[in-house]
Write a protein that holds these residues in place. Sequence first.
Motif, PDB file in Angstrom:
ATOM      1  N   ARG A  95      -4.816  43.700  19.704  1.00 28.15           N
ATOM      2  CA  ARG A  95      -6.193  43.369  19.306  1.00 28.15           C
ATOM      3  C   ARG A  95      -6.144  42.526  18.035  1.00 28.15           C
ATOM      4  O   ARG A  95      -5.187  42.588  17.281  1.00 28.15           O
ATOM      5  N   ARG A  96      -7.194  41.806  17.818  1.00 26.54           N
ATOM      6  CA  ARG A  96      -7.312  40.986  16.612  1.00 26.54           C
ATOM      7  C   ARG A  96      -7.149  41.879  15.390  1.00 26.54           C
ATOM      8  O   ARG A  96      -7.720  42.962  15.307  1.00 26.54           O
ATOM      9  N   SER A  97      -6.386  41.390  14.389  1.00 23.41           N
ATOM     10  CA  SER A  97      -6.145  42.182  13.177  1.00 23.41           C
ATOM     11  C   SER A  97      -6.995  41.724  11.993  1.00 23.41           C
ATOM     12  O   SER A  97      -6.915  42.318  10.930  1.00 23.41           O
ATOM     13  N   ASN A  98      -7.797  40.699  12.180  1.00 19.89           N
ATOM     14  CA  ASN A  98      -8.621  40.186  11.090  1.00 19.89           C
ATOM     15  C   ASN A  98     -10.077  40.613  11.257  1.00 19.89           C
ATOM     16  O   ASN A  98     -10.506  40.959  12.358  1.00 19.89           O
ATOM     17  N   THR A  99     -10.798  40.569  10.151  1.00 20.36           N
ATOM     18  CA  THR A  99     -12.235  40.857  10.208  1.00 20.36           C
ATOM     19  C   THR A  99     -13.067  39.620   9.893  1.00 20.36           C
ATOM     20  O   THR A  99     -14.226  39.553  10.258  1.00 20.36           O
ATOM     21  N   LYS A 100     -12.471  38.641   9.197  1.00 17.80           N
ATOM     22  CA  LYS A 100     -13.198  37.405   8.859  1.00 17.80           C
ATOM     23  C   LYS A 100     -13.311  36.538  10.110  1.00 17.80           C
ATOM     24  O   LYS A 100     -12.318  36.227  10.759  1.00 17.80           O
ATOM     25  N   LEU A 101     -14.547  36.151  10.429  1.00 21.00           N
ATOM     26  CA  LEU A 101     -14.801  35.344  11.627  1.00 21.00           C
ATOM     27  C   LEU A 101     -15.466  34.033  11.239  1.00 21.00           C
ATOM     28  O   LEU A 101     -16.130  33.946  10.207  1.00 21.00           O
ATOM     29  N   GLN A 102     -15.302  33.042  12.076  1.00 21.64           N
ATOM     30  CA  GLN A 102     -15.949  31.760  11.812  1.00 21.64           C
ATOM     31  C   GLN A 102     -17.430  31.852  12.154  1.00 21.64           C
ATOM     32  O   GLN A 102     -17.834  32.637  13.011  1.00 21.64           O
ATOM     33  N   ARG A 103     -18.211  31.036  11.474  1.00 24.19           N
ATOM     34  CA  ARG A 103     -19.652  31.026  11.690  1.00 24.19           C
ATOM     35  C   ARG A 103     -20.105  29.701  12.288  1.00 24.19           C
ATOM     36  O   ARG A 103     -21.284  29.365  12.234  1.00 24.19           O
ATOM     37  N   ASP A 104     -19.156  28.945  12.788  1.00 25.91           N
ATOM     38  CA  ASP A 104     -19.458  27.635  13.337  1.00 25.91           C
ATOM     39  C   ASP A 104     -18.617  27.439  14.596  1.00 25.91           C
ATOM     40  O   ASP A 104     -17.940  28.356  15.025  1.00 25.91           O
ATOM     41  N   GLY A 105     -18.632  26.268  15.128  1.00 32.12           N
ATOM     42  CA  GLY A 105     -17.888  26.000  16.351  1.00 32.12           C
ATOM     43  C   GLY A 105     -16.645  25.160  16.153  1.00 32.12           C
ATOM     44  O   GLY A 105     -16.098  24.643  17.120  1.00 32.12           O
TER      45      GLY A 105
END
Length: 188
Positions: free
Chosen positions: A125-135
């Motif tokens: 599973r993904r280990s990060n919590t920061k996600l992009q807010r754009d495309g």
Amino acid sequence: ETLEVGTVEALMCEVEARVGVPENCLLIPPTQALTIARDGLEAMNPSEEEIKWIETVYKAKIVFIVVHSENPSHFTLLEVHKGEGESTTIEFRDSLPEPPETARAAAKAILVNLDLVPESYEVPRRSNTKLQRDGWSCGLHTVWWIERSLRALRGEARGIPDTIKDIAARGNEFIEKIKSASKIKAKA
């Protein structure tokens, strides 16, 4: 629009030049990762220089692999800490709220083709919590994660995190310096 593969590779070079990469680490840019995912290392009919690079891949204790996948065009990061036997750890970082299956499939193909995992392996599973807010900033996120990990390996305390905008500006400045140097060299 997602960053081009060459732009992400230039950003990786900028981080490598500015931050440094420990002797036991290796950064694998997306063009090399694409070849590994598609063909594996042995199928490349490697030259003598490529054979030396392949040996470097196998000797490295920590490997950062920027995975580029299509449909959708997307960048993710694999951070591999090689250990003895079962002690190898693999982190999968993806900046999208729902990582695409194509990214997971490309990541698995690379890990299998590098003989790091068996064919039955499932990407974690993904280990990060920061996600992009754009495309479009997935490539910038991969470079940001690499820099943070390289600094952590050196024992640096976490500072104020760069924003994606900061990373883009620094990368653009680096690319412009390369272009300027190329023009000067061409005139000489």
